[in-house]
Write an enzyme that holds these catalytic residues in place. Sequence first.
Site, PDB file in Angstrom:
ATOM      1  CE1 TYR A  57      -3.069  -2.992   0.706  1.00 12.64           C
ATOM      2  CE2 TYR A  57      -3.500  -2.120   2.890  1.00 12.64           C
ATOM      3  CZ  TYR A  57      -3.728  -3.062   1.912  1.00 12.64           C
ATOM      4  OH  TYR A  57      -4.635  -4.061   2.157  1.00 12.64           O
TER       5      TYR A  57
ATOM      6  CG  HIS B 137      -1.091  -8.506   0.916  1.00 11.36           C
ATOM      7  ND1 HIS B 137      -0.732  -7.191   0.833  1.00 11.36           N
ATOM      8  CD2 HIS B 137      -2.442  -8.509   0.759  1.00 11.36           C
ATOM      9  CE1 HIS B 137      -1.792  -6.444   0.631  1.00 11.36           C
ATOM     10  NE2 HIS B 137      -2.854  -7.223   0.582  1.00 11.36           N
TER      11      HIS B 137
HETATM   12  N1  LIG Z   1      -5.810  -8.188   2.644  1.00 13.01           N
HETATM   13  C1  LIG Z   1      -6.189  -7.750   1.469  1.00 13.01           C
HETATM   14  O1  LIG Z   1      -5.909  -8.351   0.413  1.00 13.01           O
HETATM   15  C2  LIG Z   1      -7.012  -6.494   1.402  1.00 13.01           C
HETATM   16  C3  LIG Z   1      -7.704  -6.175   0.217  1.00 13.01           C
HETATM   17  C4  LIG Z   1      -8.458  -4.996   0.185  1.00 13.01           C
HETATM   18  C5  LIG Z   1      -8.526  -4.171   1.302  1.00 13.01           C
HETATM   19  N2  LIG Z   1      -7.836  -4.493   2.437  1.00 13.01           N
HETATM   20  C6  LIG Z   1      -7.884  -3.610   3.644  1.00 13.01           C
HETATM   21  O2  LIG Z   1      -9.236  -3.346   3.926  1.00 13.01           O
HETATM   22  C7  LIG Z   1      -9.437  -1.932   4.028  1.00 13.01           C
HETATM   23  C8  LIG Z   1     -10.848  -1.584   3.594  1.00 13.01           C
HETATM   24  O3  LIG Z   1     -11.061  -1.992   2.246  1.00 13.01           O
HETATM   25  P1  LIG Z   1     -11.619  -1.025   1.118  1.00 13.01           P
HETATM   26  O4  LIG Z   1     -11.170   0.355   1.397  1.00 13.01           O
HETATM   27  O5  LIG Z   1     -11.268  -1.541  -0.195  1.00 13.01           O
HETATM   28  O6  LIG Z   1     -13.197  -1.174   1.284  1.00 13.01           O
HETATM   29  P2  LIG Z   1     -14.302  -0.612   2.296  1.00 13.01           P
HETATM   30  O7  LIG Z   1     -13.724  -0.158   3.590  1.00 13.01           O
HETATM   31  O8  LIG Z   1     -15.396  -1.627   2.275  1.00 13.01           O
HETATM   32  O9  LIG Z   1     -14.885   0.635   1.525  1.00 13.01           O
HETATM   33  C9  LIG Z   1     -14.163   1.825   1.355  1.00 13.01           C
HETATM   34  C10 LIG Z   1     -14.912   2.630   0.293  1.00 13.01           C
HETATM   35  O10 LIG Z   1     -16.214   2.961   0.763  1.00 13.01           O
HETATM   36  C11 LIG Z   1     -16.360   4.374   0.895  1.00 13.01           C
HETATM   37  N3  LIG Z   1     -16.892   4.613   2.257  1.00 13.01           N
HETATM   38  C12 LIG Z   1     -16.239   4.499   3.443  1.00 13.01           C
HETATM   39  N4  LIG Z   1     -17.047   4.767   4.473  1.00 13.01           N
HETATM   40  C13 LIG Z   1     -18.234   5.069   3.941  1.00 13.01           C
HETATM   41  C14 LIG Z   1     -19.480   5.451   4.499  1.00 13.01           C
HETATM   42  N5  LIG Z   1     -19.635   5.547   5.822  1.00 13.01           N
HETATM   43  N6  LIG Z   1     -20.506   5.695   3.645  1.00 13.01           N
HETATM   44  C15 LIG Z   1     -20.368   5.579   2.304  1.00 13.01           C
HETATM   45  N7  LIG Z   1     -19.205   5.219   1.707  1.00 13.01           N
HETATM   46  C16 LIG Z   1     -18.163   4.977   2.523  1.00 13.01           C
HETATM   47  C17 LIG Z   1     -14.978   4.974   0.701  1.00 13.01           C
HETATM   48  O11 LIG Z   1     -15.041   6.150  -0.084  1.00 13.01           O
HETATM   49  P3  LIG Z   1     -14.582   7.589   0.519  1.00 13.01           P
HETATM   50  O12 LIG Z   1     -13.094   7.517   0.743  1.00 13.01           O
HETATM   51  O13 LIG Z   1     -14.975   8.510  -0.583  1.00 13.01           O
HETATM   52  O14 LIG Z   1     -15.357   7.773   1.787  1.00 13.01           O
HETATM   53  C18 LIG Z   1     -14.232   3.898  -0.058  1.00 13.01           C
HETATM   54  O15 LIG Z   1     -14.430   4.083  -1.464  1.00 13.01           O
HETATM   55  C19 LIG Z   1      -8.348  -1.347   3.126  1.00 13.01           C
HETATM   56  O16 LIG Z   1      -8.092   0.000   3.421  1.00 13.01           O
HETATM   57  C20 LIG Z   1      -7.191  -2.246   3.473  1.00 13.01           C
HETATM   58  O17 LIG Z   1      -6.589  -1.839   4.681  1.00 13.01           O
HETATM   59  C21 LIG Z   1      -7.109  -5.652   2.500  1.00 13.01           C
END
Ligand SMILES: NC(=O)c1ccc[n+]([C@@H]2O[C@H](COP(=O)([O-])OP(=O)(O)OC[C@H]3O[C@@H](n4cnc5c(N)ncnc54)[C@H](OP(=O)(O)O)[C@@H]3O)[C@@H](O)[C@H]2O)c1
Length: 275
Positions: free
Chosen positions: A43, A101
């Site tokens: 990241y 990962h």
């Molecule tokens: N281990 C892995 O392979 C892996 C893969 C993917 C992700 N991850 C981890 O998981 C974390 C979360 O995943 P993610 O960011 O892809 O998905 P997520 O947390 O499900 O969703 C984030 C998205 O939703 C929006 N959002 C956030 N809060 C919101 C709310 N209250 N209302 C409406 N929209 C909202 C954000 O946009 P805005 O920024 O515009 O609010 C962003 O586009 C990542 O940051 C990372 O640390 C791990």
Amino acid sequence: MTSSLTIPAIGFGTFDRRDNAGIDAITYALELGYRHLDTAQSYETEGECGEALRRSGLERADVFLTTKISAANSVAGKLVQSLEQSAENLGVDAIDLTLIHWPVTPAGRLDMPGYLTELAEAQARGLTRLIGVSNFTIADLEEAKTILGPGVLANHQFERHPYLQNQKLVNYCLQNGIAVTCYLPLARGRCAGDPVIEQIAARHAVTPHQIALAYSLNQGLIVIPTSSKHERIKENFEAASIVLTPDDLAAIAALDRAERQINPAWGPTWDQQPA
Ligand SMILES: NC(=O)c1ccc[n+]([C@@H]2O[C@H](COP(=O)([O-])OP(=O)(O)OC[C@H]3O[C@@H](n4cnc5c(N)ncnc54)[C@H](OP(=O)(O)O)[C@@H]3O)[C@@H](O)[C@H]2O)c1
């Protein structure tokens, strides 16, 4: 060996939280009360997490730090050195939780005995307090148990939200003492407009996104939502206090449709296939 170190149930995801805007969002999350940051070598936000931790004025021991070893570094002879670099990026002596990962890359499967043995060595040296994995299948977890022995992996992080509940994998982890961290716990905002979730949200006077987070939290799972926006960072954190009823949980359980958003062509053969 695992330890009694507790992983805070709500963490702040830091994918895409780079540069000054990223540091601002992470610092705000820490000010609000988040005590768990989820980063990864790939990241390129370890530095931002370290800077936010310093700016917050919090003690190192007050914030749980997770990082993930990239595929390029999930190789015997490279992993420990890369983790030392991660600790330096974060400005800490030791990481709380280090995950592999992915078990696969576009070029094929990585050498599991090689990377897991070195990950366990990093733990034995005190470079990471807990170790775990991400994007593993049940077959991968069984193989890991054969290599490391039972009870060594403390955590598994995989995609989980109302539309991809991965219940077989969740159950396997919980039966084997492996804490579950749900990534994409908000299904990237897709729960808005869902009539079932909207109705439950209205009854609790909260948002559909908060209900998505509360669903996994109420089942004893860890969630790591992220947002670039202060009001959403706060909204997500406040989901931790929502208590769903058994009827709410059953209604959301019925929404599962195996809708996976992180599904690279070279990925594993997942335990839960699209319906
Ligand atoms: N281990 C892995 O392979 C892996 C893969 C993917 C992700 N991850 C981890 O998981 C974390 C979360 O995943 P993610 O960011 O892809 O998905 P997520 O947390 O499900 O969703 C984030 C998205 O939703 C929006 N959002 C956030 N809060 C919101 C709310 N209250 N209302 C409406 N929209 C909202 C954000 O946009 P805005 O920024 O515009 O609010 C962003 O586009 C990542 O940051 C990372 O640390 C791990």
